[in-house]
Design a protein around this motif. Structure first.
Motif, PDB file in Angstrom:
ATOM      1  N   VAL A 307      10.085 -23.764 101.693  1.00 44.54           N
ATOM      2  CA  VAL A 307       9.679 -22.225 101.809  1.00 44.54           C
ATOM      3  C   VAL A 307       8.146 -22.476 102.372  1.00 44.54           C
ATOM      4  N   VAL A 308       7.867 -21.369 103.070  1.00 43.15           N
ATOM      5  CA  VAL A 308       6.284 -21.654 103.729  1.00 43.15           C
ATOM      6  C   VAL A 308       5.847 -20.053 103.593  1.00 43.15           C
ATOM      7  N   LEU A 309       4.643 -20.142 102.544  1.00 46.86           N
ATOM      8  CA  LEU A 309       4.104 -19.002 102.243  1.00 46.86           C
ATOM      9  C   LEU A 309       2.701 -18.878 103.226  1.00 46.86           C
ATOM     10  N   PHE A 310       3.011 -17.976 104.112  1.00 48.13           N
ATOM     11  CA  PHE A 310       1.945 -17.527 105.399  1.00 48.13           C
ATOM     12  C   PHE A 310       0.867 -16.407 104.626  1.00 48.13           C
ATOM     13  N   VAL A 311      -0.272 -16.983 104.305  1.00 44.69           N
ATOM     14  CA  VAL A 311      -1.207 -15.742 103.551  1.00 44.69           C
ATOM     15  C   VAL A 311      -2.068 -15.383 104.491  1.00 44.69           C
ATOM     16  N   VAL A 312      -2.157 -13.982 104.468  1.00 44.61           N
ATOM     17  CA  VAL A 312      -3.025 -13.066 105.432  1.00 44.61           C
ATOM     18  C   VAL A 312      -3.981 -12.350 104.434  1.00 44.61           C
ATOM     19  N   ASP A 313      -5.263 -12.231 105.018  1.00 41.32           N
ATOM     20  CA  ASP A 313      -6.208 -11.421 104.095  1.00 41.32           C
ATOM     21  C   ASP A 313      -6.071 -10.007 104.429  1.00 41.32           C
ATOM     22  N   GLY A 314      -5.172  -9.014 103.546  1.00 44.96           N
ATOM     23  CA  GLY A 314      -4.878  -7.887 103.815  1.00 44.96           C
ATOM     24  C   GLY A 314      -5.949  -6.915 103.827  1.00 44.96           C
ATOM     25  N   SER A 315      -7.279  -7.320 103.397  1.00 47.86           N
ATOM     26  CA  SER A 315      -8.382  -6.427 103.243  1.00 47.86           C
ATOM     27  C   SER A 315      -9.155  -6.355 104.635  1.00 47.86           C
ATOM     28  N   VAL A 316      -8.800  -7.571 105.371  1.00 43.33           N
ATOM     29  CA  VAL A 316      -9.589  -7.814 106.714  1.00 43.33           C
ATOM     30  C   VAL A 316      -8.634  -7.238 107.802  1.00 43.33           C
ATOM     31  N   GLY A 317      -7.456  -7.617 107.637  1.00 44.19           N
ATOM     32  CA  GLY A 317      -6.372  -7.011 108.532  1.00 44.19           C
ATOM     33  C   GLY A 317      -5.828  -8.354 109.439  1.00 44.19           C
ATOM     34  N   LEU A 318      -5.255  -8.462 110.505  1.00 48.08           N
ATOM     35  CA  LEU A 318      -4.622  -9.633 111.238  1.00 48.08           C
ATOM     36  C   LEU A 318      -5.794  -9.647 112.209  1.00 48.08           C
ATOM     37  N   THR A 319      -6.079 -11.095 112.254  1.00 47.42           N
ATOM     38  CA  THR A 319      -6.961 -11.561 113.303  1.00 47.42           C
ATOM     39  C   THR A 319      -6.171 -12.446 114.303  1.00 47.42           C
ATOM     40  N   GLU A 320      -7.222 -12.820 115.482  1.00 48.50           N
ATOM     41  CA  GLU A 320      -6.333 -13.748 116.234  1.00 48.50           C
ATOM     42  C   GLU A 320      -5.857 -15.082 115.858  1.00 48.50           C
ATOM     43  N   GLU A 321      -6.841 -15.529 114.799  1.00 47.11           N
ATOM     44  CA  GLU A 321      -6.336 -16.817 114.291  1.00 47.11           C
ATOM     45  C   GLU A 321      -4.899 -16.628 113.266  1.00 47.11           C
ATOM     46  N   ALA A 344      -9.114  -5.746  96.700  1.00 43.75           N
ATOM     47  CA  ALA A 344     -10.227  -5.344  97.649  1.00 43.75           C
ATOM     48  C   ALA A 344      -9.700  -4.157  98.551  1.00 43.75           C
ATOM     49  N   GLY A 345      -8.625  -3.607  98.332  1.00 45.80           N
ATOM     50  CA  GLY A 345      -8.079  -2.666  99.505  1.00 45.80           C
ATOM     51  C   GLY A 345      -7.428  -3.228 100.702  1.00 45.80           C
ATOM     52  N   LEU A 346      -6.210  -2.747 101.136  1.00 51.99           N
ATOM     53  CA  LEU A 346      -5.417  -3.420 102.227  1.00 51.99           C
ATOM     54  C   LEU A 346      -5.514  -2.643 103.425  1.00 51.99           C
ATOM     55  N   LYS A 347      -6.219  -3.179 104.759  1.00 52.12           N
ATOM     56  CA  LYS A 347      -6.382  -2.691 105.994  1.00 52.12           C
ATOM     57  C   LYS A 347      -5.043  -2.901 106.584  1.00 52.12           C
ATOM     58  N   VAL A 348      -4.151  -3.905 106.106  1.00 44.85           N
ATOM     59  CA  VAL A 348      -2.780  -4.080 106.567  1.00 44.85           C
ATOM     60  C   VAL A 348      -2.039  -4.365 105.435  1.00 44.85           C
ATOM     61  N   ASN A 349      -0.772  -3.813 105.465  1.00 42.52           N
ATOM     62  CA  ASN A 349       0.255  -4.083 104.358  1.00 42.52           C
ATOM     63  C   ASN A 349       1.466  -4.468 104.888  1.00 42.52           C
ATOM     64  N   CYS A 350       2.391  -4.513 104.050  1.00 39.47           N
ATOM     65  CA  CYS A 350       3.809  -5.016 104.253  1.00 39.47           C
ATOM     66  C   CYS A 350       4.624  -4.002 105.308  1.00 39.47           C
ATOM     67  N   LYS A 351       4.419  -2.722 105.224  1.00 41.40           N
ATOM     68  CA  LYS A 351       4.976  -1.768 105.918  1.00 41.40           C
ATOM     69  C   LYS A 351       4.514  -1.896 107.415  1.00 41.40           C
ATOM     70  N   ASP A 352       3.418  -2.541 107.835  1.00 38.39           N
ATOM     71  CA  ASP A 352       2.742  -2.599 109.010  1.00 38.39           C
ATOM     72  C   ASP A 352       3.210  -3.861 109.488  1.00 38.39           C
ATOM     73  N   LEU A 353       3.972  -4.806 108.697  1.00 39.42           N
ATOM     74  CA  LEU A 353       4.418  -6.038 109.309  1.00 39.42           C
ATOM     75  C   LEU A 353       6.038  -6.101 109.352  1.00 39.42           C
ATOM     76  N   LYS A 354       6.629  -4.841 109.761  1.00 44.27           N
ATOM     77  CA  LYS A 354       8.103  -4.844 109.724  1.00 44.27           C
ATOM     78  C   LYS A 354       8.829  -6.168 110.273  1.00 44.27           C
ATOM     79  N   GLU A 355       8.189  -6.830 111.143  1.00 42.48           N
ATOM     80  CA  GLU A 355       8.931  -7.848 112.113  1.00 42.48           C
ATOM     81  C   GLU A 355       9.139  -9.130 111.059  1.00 42.48           C
ATOM     82  N   TRP A 356       8.537  -8.903 110.064  1.00 42.95           N
ATOM     83  CA  TRP A 356       8.620 -10.185 108.881  1.00 42.95           C
ATOM     84  C   TRP A 356       9.479  -9.531 107.914  1.00 42.95           C
TER      85      TRP A 356
END
Length: 464
Positions: A307-321, A344-356
Motif C-alpha cells: 500500500v502506498v500512502l500519497f500524502v498531500v498538504d491540503g492546507s496549501v493545495g496541489l503543487t507542481e511537486e 489548518a483548513g483545506l484548500k483541496v479535499n477528496c471531492k476535488d480529487l475525484k480521479e483518485w
C-alpha cells in the motif's frame, strides 16, 4: 533423518529461557512416571509411590544425592489422555534458568533423552491426537505476530481447516467410487459416465478448492503483514502521519523541508494486522547529495510496498511537486491519497480529487481521520476483512497448503479436460482423482513422508 516411531522417553524445558515466575520441565514416554517417582519427595522428604492422574502434587524435587533442588508442583497424565498420547509428567518449579536446567539434568540422568524441536507435537500427531494441519497451527499460534493471526491459528488448531479438507476428500472418494462402478460393470460404463454426475461433482470440488486458494491472499497478509510506504513532497506531514499511526513520537517533525533524509521503518498493528510502516524522504528535485540518496531509496521502497500512502498538504493545495509525484504513481492500484492538515483548513479535499478512487482526509497533528485511514489500508489488501476478522470464512496461511491445493486442483482439471474431450476411460479418470486425493491427504498428514516431517517439525521450538 529422525526415527519418529521410537519409544524413547523424552524431556525438555517447556517455558522460555530466562527469569520468570514459573519454569516447566515436560516429560513424555513410558518411563515418565518412574522418573517422577525417583525425583519427587513430599514436603516432609518422603518418597511417593502412587500418583493419581490429573492431580497436582506439592513437594520437592531432589538430585541424585537426595538434596532438594526446589519446591515444585507435579502432575501426571496417563496415556492416552494426554497431549502426546503417551504418559506425560510436568514439573512446575520456580522460574530461573539455573533451577529449571538442574531439574532437567536430573530427569536426563534417570533415562530420558532431550527432546528434539517439535518432538512433543510430533508424537501427538503420530499417536493420532492431532492431524498435520493442527500440528502446524500450534507453531503458528506460538509465533503469531498479531491478534488476527493468532485467531486464525486457533481455528486451525480446533480443526476447522482439517474438516474442510476432509469434506473435499470425502466428495472425491464418492466420485471415485462412482467412476470405479464403470470399471466393475463395463457394460454400464457409457451410461454411468454420460449421466454427468462425475463432471458436476468434479466442478463442485474444484470450486471449493479454488475458494480456499483465493483465501491465501488474505492468509499471506495475516502471516507476513502489510508493507505501507508513506510518500509525498517534503513537509506535507509524512513523519507526523507515521507518528500518528504508531501513536508515539518516532520520527523527527520540523517545519524545515527535507528533515527526513533516509527511510525510516517501524512496525505496528493496524486493525489486528501487522503493518510495516515505511516513512520515506520527501520527493523533490534537489542538488544536496545526502537528500538525493534518500529520495532514490524512497522510490525503491515504492516497488516493495503493498500500500502506498500519497500524502498531500491540503492546507496549501496541489503543487507542481505533488503533480510530478502523482505521475510516478499513476496506474498503481495500491495508492491511497491522504489529504493532511485538515486542522489548518483545506484548500483541496477528496471531492476535488475525484480521479483518485481512494482518498482520506486527516489531521496527523490532531490524530483525526487516522481510524478511517487504517480501515482503508486493511480493505485494500483484504478482499473481505469482516469475514476474516469474524472467522466466518476459512483462510489458508501456509505456502505448503497452497502448493498442495494447487496440485489437487490441477489433477481435477485434467480429469475434467478428459471428460470434455470425450476421453472417458474410467481408469485414467480414477488416476487423476487419486493424485488429487494424495495432494489433499498430504495437507492433513494422511499421506506424507518422513522428509516432510523433518521440514515441518524442525521449525518448532524445543519443548513443544
Amino acid at each position: 533423518m529422525r526415527d519418529y516411531m521410537c519409544q524413547d522417553t523424552i524431556a525438555a524445558i517447556g517455558t522460555p529461557i530466562g527469569r520468570g515466575a514459573i519454569g516447566i520441565v515436560r516429560i513424555s514416554g513410558k518411563e515418565a512416571l518412574r522418573i517422577l517417582k525417583e525425583l519427587f519427595r513430599t514436603k516432609r522428604g518422603n518418597k511417593k509411590e502412587e500418583f493419581e492422574e490429573r492431580r497436582v502434587y506439592y513437594g520437592l524435587v531432589v538430585d541424585e544425592f537426595g538434596e532438594p533442588i526446589d519446591e515444585v508442583l507435579a502432575v501426571y497424565m496417563r496415556a492416552p489422555r494426554s497431549f502426546t498420547g503417551e504418559d506425560v509428567v510436568e514439573i512446575h518449579s520456580h522460574g530461573g534458568i539455573v533451577v529449571v536446567r538442574k531439574i532437567l539434568r536430573e530427569v536426563l540422568k534417570r533415562g530420558a533423552r532431550l527432546a528434539e524441536p517439535g518432538e512433543f507435537t510430533m508424537r501427538a500427531f503420530i499417536n493420532g491426537k492431532i492431524d498435520l494441519v493442527q500440528a502446524e497451527a500450534i507453531n503458528q499460534l506460538i509465533e503469531a505476530k498479531s491478534e488476527v493471526e493468532a485467531k486464525v491459528a486457533l481455528r486451525h488448531l480446533e480443526g476447522s481447516l482439517s474438516k474442510r479438507i476432509e469434506g473435499i476428500r470425502n466428495k472425491l472418494l464418492e466420485t471415485k467410487a462412482y467412476i470405479e462402478a464403470a470399471v466393475d460393470f463395463p457394460e454400464e460404463e457409457v451410461e454411468i459416465l454420460e449421466r454427468g454426475k462425475v463432471k458436476e461433482k468434479l466442478i463442485e470440488i474444484k470450486e471449493e478448492i479454488e475458494k480456499l486458494l483465493k483465501s491465501y491472499r488474505e492468509g499471506k497478509v495475516i502471516r507476513e503483514g502489510i508493507k505501507v510506504a508513506i510518500v509525498g513532497r517534503p513537509n506535507v506531514g509524512k513523519s507526523s502521519l507515521l507518528n500518528a499511526l504508531l501513536r508515539e513520537e518516532r520520527a523527527i517533525v520540523t517545519e524545515i523541508p527535507g528533515t527526513t533524509r533516509d527511510v525510516i521503518e517501524e512496525s505496528v498493528t493496524v486493525k489486528g494486522i501487522p503493518v510495516r510502516l515505511i516513512d520515506t524522504a520527501g520527493i523533490r528535485d534537489t542538488a544536496e547529495k545526502v537528500e538525493r540518496i534518500g529520495i532514490e531509496r524512497s522510490l525503491e521502497k515504492l516497488k516493495e510496498a503493498d500500500v502506498v500512502l500519497f500524502v498531500v498538504d491540503g492546507s496549501v493545495g496541489l503543487t507542481e511537486e505533488d503533480k510530478k509525484i502523482w505521475e510516478l504513481l499513476k496506474g498503481r492500484k495500491n495508492v491511497i491519497v491522504v489529504v493532511n492538515k485538515k486542522d489548518a483548513g483545506l484548500k483541496v479535499n477528496c471531492k476535488d480529487l475525484k480521479e483518485w478512487n481512494r482518498c482520506v482526509e486527516i489531521s496527523a497533528k490532531e490524530g483525526k481521520g487516522i481510524e478511517k485511514l487504517s480501515e482503508e489500508i486493511v480493505k485494500m489488501v483484504l478482499l473481505e476483512p469482516e469475514a476474516v476478522f469474524g472467522g466466518e470464512e476459512e483462510v489458508i496461511t501456509s505456502e505448503r497448503h497452497r502448493e498442495l491445493l494447487e496440485k489437487a486442483k490441477n489433477s481435477i482439471e485434467k480429469a475434467l479436460k478428459s471428460l470434455e474431450e470425450g476421453f472417458e476411460s474410467p481408469e485414467f479418470l480414477s488416476m487423476d482423482i487419486d493424485q488429487a486425493l494424495e495432494s489433499l491427504g498430504m495437507i492433513v498428514g494422511k499421506v506424507t513422508t518422513e522428509d516432510m516431517y523433518d521440514i515441518i517439525f524442525s521449525r518448532f521450538c524445543i519443548g513443544k
